[in-house]
Design a protein around this motif. Structure first.
Motif, PDB file in Angstrom:
ATOM      1  N   LEU A 241       3.946 -49.894  27.879  1.00 42.59           N
ATOM      2  CA  LEU A 241       3.920 -49.505  26.467  1.00 42.59           C
ATOM      3  C   LEU A 241       2.830 -48.473  26.211  1.00 42.59           C
ATOM      4  CD1 LEU A 241       5.478 -50.574  23.840  1.00 42.59           C
ATOM      5  CD2 LEU A 241       3.298 -51.639  23.270  1.00 42.59           C
ATOM      6  N   ARG A 242       1.666 -48.682  26.791  1.00 37.79           N
ATOM      7  CA  ARG A 242       0.541 -47.762  26.600  1.00 37.79           C
ATOM      8  C   ARG A 242       0.807 -46.406  27.244  1.00 37.79           C
ATOM      9  NH1 ARG A 242      -4.248 -49.862  24.845  1.00 37.79           N
ATOM     10  NH2 ARG A 242      -5.481 -48.435  26.134  1.00 37.79           N
ATOM     11  N   ILE A 243       1.572 -46.405  28.328  1.00 40.14           N
ATOM     12  CA  ILE A 243       1.950 -45.134  28.955  1.00 40.14           C
ATOM     13  C   ILE A 243       2.915 -44.361  28.056  1.00 40.14           C
ATOM     14  CG2 ILE A 243       3.302 -44.158  30.877  1.00 40.14           C
ATOM     15  CD1 ILE A 243       1.933 -46.219  32.701  1.00 40.14           C
ATOM     16  N   ILE A 244       3.868 -45.072  27.427  1.00 39.53           N
ATOM     17  CA  ILE A 244       4.775 -44.412  26.476  1.00 39.53           C
ATOM     18  C   ILE A 244       3.969 -43.815  25.323  1.00 39.53           C
ATOM     19  CG2 ILE A 244       6.696 -44.733  24.864  1.00 39.53           C
ATOM     20  CD1 ILE A 244       7.620 -47.081  26.653  1.00 39.53           C
ATOM     21  N   ALA A 245       2.943 -44.544  24.874  1.00 38.21           N
ATOM     22  CA  ALA A 245       2.115 -44.088  23.751  1.00 38.21           C
ATOM     23  C   ALA A 245       1.191 -42.947  24.132  1.00 38.21           C
ATOM     24  CB  ALA A 245       1.281 -45.255  23.217  1.00 38.21           C
ATOM     25  N   GLY A 246       0.878 -42.796  25.428  1.00 38.28           N
ATOM     26  CA  GLY A 246      -0.086 -41.799  25.863  1.00 38.28           C
ATOM     27  C   GLY A 246      -1.499 -42.327  25.955  1.00 38.28           C
ATOM     28  N   LEU A 247      -1.667 -43.645  25.781  1.00 32.55           N
ATOM     29  CA  LEU A 247      -2.995 -44.256  25.888  1.00 32.55           C
ATOM     30  C   LEU A 247      -3.384 -44.511  27.333  1.00 32.55           C
ATOM     31  CD1 LEU A 247      -2.641 -46.819  22.963  1.00 32.55           C
ATOM     32  CD2 LEU A 247      -3.739 -44.575  22.908  1.00 32.55           C
ATOM     33  N   GLU A 248      -2.418 -44.529  28.232  1.00 38.24           N
ATOM     34  CA  GLU A 248      -2.630 -44.564  29.685  1.00 38.24           C
ATOM     35  C   GLU A 248      -1.792 -43.449  30.288  1.00 38.24           C
ATOM     36  OE1 GLU A 248      -4.661 -46.473  31.300  1.00 38.24           O
ATOM     37  OE2 GLU A 248      -4.981 -48.270  30.061  1.00 38.24           O
ATOM     38  N   THR A 249      -2.211 -42.980  31.445  1.00 42.95           N
ATOM     39  CA  THR A 249      -1.457 -41.939  32.150  1.00 42.95           C
ATOM     40  C   THR A 249      -0.862 -42.520  33.413  1.00 42.95           C
ATOM     41  OG1 THR A 249      -2.956 -40.246  31.306  1.00 42.95           O
ATOM     42  CG2 THR A 249      -1.564 -39.632  33.168  1.00 42.95           C
ATOM     43  N   GLN A 250       0.424 -42.314  33.611  1.00 38.30           N
ATOM     44  CA  GLN A 250       1.090 -42.793  34.816  1.00 38.30           C
ATOM     45  C   GLN A 250       0.593 -42.024  36.039  1.00 38.30           C
ATOM     46  OE1 GLN A 250       2.441 -41.087  32.395  1.00 38.30           O
ATOM     47  NE2 GLN A 250       3.621 -39.379  33.237  1.00 38.30           N
ATOM     48  N   ASP A 251       0.637 -42.664  37.203  1.00 37.47           N
ATOM     49  CA  ASP A 251       0.281 -41.978  38.453  1.00 37.47           C
ATOM     50  C   ASP A 251       1.382 -41.004  38.846  1.00 37.47           C
ATOM     51  OD1 ASP A 251      -2.001 -43.545  38.525  1.00 37.47           O
ATOM     52  OD2 ASP A 251      -1.073 -45.074  39.787  1.00 37.47           O
ATOM     53  N   THR A 252       2.627 -41.442  38.767  1.00 38.53           N
ATOM     54  CA  THR A 252       3.785 -40.585  39.022  1.00 38.53           C
ATOM     55  C   THR A 252       4.881 -40.970  38.034  1.00 38.53           C
ATOM     56  OG1 THR A 252       4.754 -42.127  40.636  1.00 38.53           O
ATOM     57  CG2 THR A 252       3.276 -40.417  41.498  1.00 38.53           C
ATOM     58  N   GLY A 253       5.864 -40.092  37.889  1.00 39.96           N
ATOM     59  CA  GLY A 253       6.986 -40.386  37.006  1.00 39.96           C
ATOM     60  C   GLY A 253       6.977 -39.546  35.742  1.00 39.96           C
ATOM     61  N   VAL A 254       8.054 -39.651  34.975  1.00 40.07           N
ATOM     62  CA  VAL A 254       8.271 -38.795  33.809  1.00 40.07           C
ATOM     63  C   VAL A 254       8.603 -39.653  32.595  1.00 40.07           C
ATOM     64  CG1 VAL A 254       9.731 -36.969  32.834  1.00 40.07           C
ATOM     65  CG2 VAL A 254       9.086 -36.881  35.260  1.00 40.07           C
ATOM     66  N   ILE A 255       8.028 -39.306  31.445  1.00 43.67           N
ATOM     67  CA  ILE A 255       8.348 -39.926  30.160  1.00 43.67           C
ATOM     68  C   ILE A 255       8.947 -38.860  29.251  1.00 43.67           C
ATOM     69  CG2 ILE A 255       7.487 -41.210  28.164  1.00 43.67           C
ATOM     70  CD1 ILE A 255       6.996 -42.751  30.665  1.00 43.67           C
ATOM     71  N   LYS A 256      10.131 -39.143  28.713  1.00 44.58           N
ATOM     72  CA  LYS A 256      10.751 -38.226  27.749  1.00 44.58           C
ATOM     73  C   LYS A 256      11.011 -38.976  26.447  1.00 44.58           C
ATOM     74  CE  LYS A 256      13.180 -35.362  31.163  1.00 44.58           C
ATOM     75  NZ  LYS A 256      14.508 -34.900  31.645  1.00 44.58           N
ATOM     76  N   ILE A 257      10.726 -38.323  25.333  1.00 43.39           N
ATOM     77  CA  ILE A 257      11.079 -38.833  24.015  1.00 43.39           C
ATOM     78  C   ILE A 257      11.993 -37.795  23.385  1.00 43.39           C
ATOM     79  CG2 ILE A 257      10.246 -39.487  21.731  1.00 43.39           C
ATOM     80  CD1 ILE A 257       7.683 -40.472  23.021  1.00 43.39           C
ATOM     81  N   GLY A 258      13.227 -38.190  23.125  1.00 43.40           N
ATOM     82  CA  GLY A 258      14.227 -37.208  22.722  1.00 43.40           C
ATOM     83  C   GLY A 258      14.442 -36.223  23.854  1.00 43.40           C
ATOM     84  N   ASP A 259      14.436 -34.948  23.554  1.00 38.70           N
ATOM     85  CA  ASP A 259      14.628 -33.936  24.603  1.00 38.70           C
ATOM     86  C   ASP A 259      13.306 -33.346  25.076  1.00 38.70           C
ATOM     87  OD1 ASP A 259      13.952 -32.540  22.360  1.00 38.70           O
ATOM     88  OD2 ASP A 259      15.743 -31.262  22.309  1.00 38.70           O
ATOM     89  N   ARG A 260      12.176 -33.983  24.676  1.00 37.35           N
ATOM     90  CA  ARG A 260      10.853 -33.479  25.079  1.00 37.35           C
ATOM     91  C   ARG A 260      10.269 -34.321  26.196  1.00 37.35           C
ATOM     92  NH1 ARG A 260       6.258 -33.104  21.305  1.00 37.35           N
ATOM     93  NH2 ARG A 260       6.832 -35.240  20.755  1.00 37.35           N
ATOM     94  N   THR A 261       9.731 -33.655  27.215  1.00 34.86           N
ATOM     95  CA  THR A 261       8.937 -34.349  28.224  1.00 34.86           C
ATOM     96  C   THR A 261       7.521 -34.487  27.683  1.00 34.86           C
ATOM     97  OG1 THR A 261      10.271 -33.476  30.041  1.00 34.86           O
ATOM     98  CG2 THR A 261       8.072 -34.277  30.591  1.00 34.86           C
ATOM     99  N   VAL A 262       7.060 -35.740  27.536  1.00 36.45           N
ATOM    100  CA  VAL A 262       5.753 -35.991  26.907  1.00 36.45           C
ATOM    101  C   VAL A 262       4.757 -36.588  27.897  1.00 36.45           C
ATOM    102  CG1 VAL A 262       6.831 -36.314  24.643  1.00 36.45           C
ATOM    103  CG2 VAL A 262       6.426 -38.310  26.102  1.00 36.45           C
ATOM    104  N   SER A 263       5.109 -36.582  29.180  1.00 36.84           N
ATOM    105  CA  SER A 263       4.333 -37.307  30.194  1.00 36.84           C
ATOM    106  C   SER A 263       2.838 -37.048  30.125  1.00 36.84           C
ATOM    107  CB  SER A 263       4.845 -36.949  31.591  1.00 36.84           C
ATOM    108  OG  SER A 263       6.223 -37.173  31.681  1.00 36.84           O
ATOM    109  N   HIS A 264       2.443 -35.824  29.836  1.00 33.65           N
ATOM    110  CA  HIS A 264       1.010 -35.493  29.856  1.00 33.65           C
ATOM    111  C   HIS A 264       0.512 -35.002  28.500  1.00 33.65           C
ATOM    112  CE1 HIS A 264       0.893 -36.197  34.139  1.00 33.65           C
ATOM    113  NE2 HIS A 264       1.962 -35.436  34.275  1.00 33.65           N
ATOM    114  N   LEU A 265       1.282 -35.293  27.434  1.00 36.25           N
ATOM    115  CA  LEU A 265       0.828 -34.948  26.096  1.00 36.25           C
ATOM    116  C   LEU A 265      -0.094 -36.034  25.557  1.00 36.25           C
ATOM    117  CD1 LEU A 265       4.087 -33.641  24.344  1.00 36.25           C
ATOM    118  CD2 LEU A 265       2.239 -32.293  25.354  1.00 36.25           C
TER     119      LEU A 265
END
Length: 337
Positions: A46-70
């Motif tokens: 959940l915190r990775i989706i929120a951006g409060l933690e950063t994943q080691d690998t992998g991709v998070i998209k919300i809608g058509d935006r990649t937000v992995s490192h935002l």
């Protein structure tokens, strides 16, 4: 369209592998619950989706935006925490308005959104009070209203009802479901409480040691657990797993365990063909039914039977699993049939 796509996300803290290649697709306006015991990785995800933690690998998209490192502020998500995080020096109005003020929203929009979400959460009569004058349930309503007021694409909730007493939790659960259906916000909700998950979710992701064992509709997860772990976690009492060595009839190739829910037996007080003779160890009256702890060939399991059946500890009762309710599992714990 606010969908959430999680692709092969991994996360470790030192030598502890918290998330092990998690993938999940959450549909637009769907209420998804991440369910599992403490330490399974649900809050970290959940915190990775929120951006409060950063994943080691992998991709998070919300809608058509990649937000992995935002950063969180650029993801247009809102989060409700377990401890409410309501500011004691602010009125209810200012608490709800906080996120909008951080975004420098116009005063008219702030007023409209605060009043709308306060009405939705049944706290519009409390707007001029301070949090010290509120009950726990009212503070939780403020926290949810504050999150909804910013009109997020995604609402994230981390065990938001766990600090409430049982009766208030039941009331808030029903209110929360109605509010989120009305707001039409894509929601991800973390809990260890299976009743909460089953009653709230459109879909449940059952997590086990950093992986998702099953992601499906609540009824499907209850009726067709993909693994023995899911069957043993969902249900009160959980699914029975019984060695089928004494089972007559066809046993699927590779099956080592028969899974059967406590309520899914035909019951007889007299011996009948293909019925198992069980010894009753204990009996509990639970109002709507009786729950038995029983033994068969040294194996222990639970059975729910009607109150009208007169039995006592030490009695013999005869059971037959309903054919359409049998679920077969392999040695690896995965469902076969």
């Amino acid at each position: 369209m606010t969908t959430i796509s999680i692709e092969n996300v991994k996360k470790s803290f030192g030598d502890a592998h918290i998330l092990k290649s998690v993938s999940l697709d959450i549909k637009h306006q769907e209420f998804t619950v991440l369910l599992g015991p403490s330490g399974c990785g649900k809050s970290t995800l959940l915190r990775i989706i929120a951006g409060l933690e950063t994943q080691d690998t992998g991709v998070i998209k919300i809608g058509d935006r990649t937000v992995s490192h935002l950063p969180p502020k650029e993801r247009n998500v809102a989060m409700v925490f377990q401890n409410y995080a309501v500011f004691p020096h602010m009125t209810v109005f200012e608490n709800i308005a906080f996120g909008l003020r951080m975004k420098k929203a116009p005063e008219q929009k702030i007023k409209e959104n605060v009043e709308r979400t306060a009405t939705l959460m049944h706290i519009d009569h409390l707007l001029h009070r301070y949090s010290g004058q509120l009950s726990g349930g009212q503070r939780q309503r403020v926290a949810v209203a504050r999150a909804l007021a910013v009109e997020p694409d995604v609402l994230l909730m981390d065990e938001p009802l766990s600090n409430l007493d049982a009766l208030l939790r039941l009331q808030m659960r029903a209110e929360l479901k109605a509010v989120l259906e009305a707001s039409k916000t894509t929601t991800v909700y973390v809990t260890h409480d299976q009743v909460e998950a089953m009653s709230l979710a459109d879909r449940i992701a059952v997590m086990n040691a950093g992986r998702i064992d099953q992601y499906d509709l609540p009824d499907e997860i209850y009726n067709n657990p993909a693994t023995e772990y899911v069957g043993s976690f969902i249900g009160n009492p959980p699914m029975n797993f019984i060695s089928p060595t004494f089972q007559r009839g066809d046993i699927p190739e590779g099956a080592t365990q028969l899974g059967i829910r406590p309520e899914d037996f035909d019951v007889s007080t007299e011996a009948r063909e293909d019925y198992w003779p069980i010894t009753i160890l204990t009996r509990e009256r639970l109002g709507s039914h009786q729950q038995l702890s029983a033994e068969l060939n040294g194996q222990l399991f639970r059975v729910n039977i009607a109150n009208e059946i007169d039995v006592s500890s030490g009695n013999t009762l005869y059971l037959k699993p309903k054919d359409d309710k049998k679920r077969w599992y392999s040695e690896s714990g995965k469902i076969i049939l």
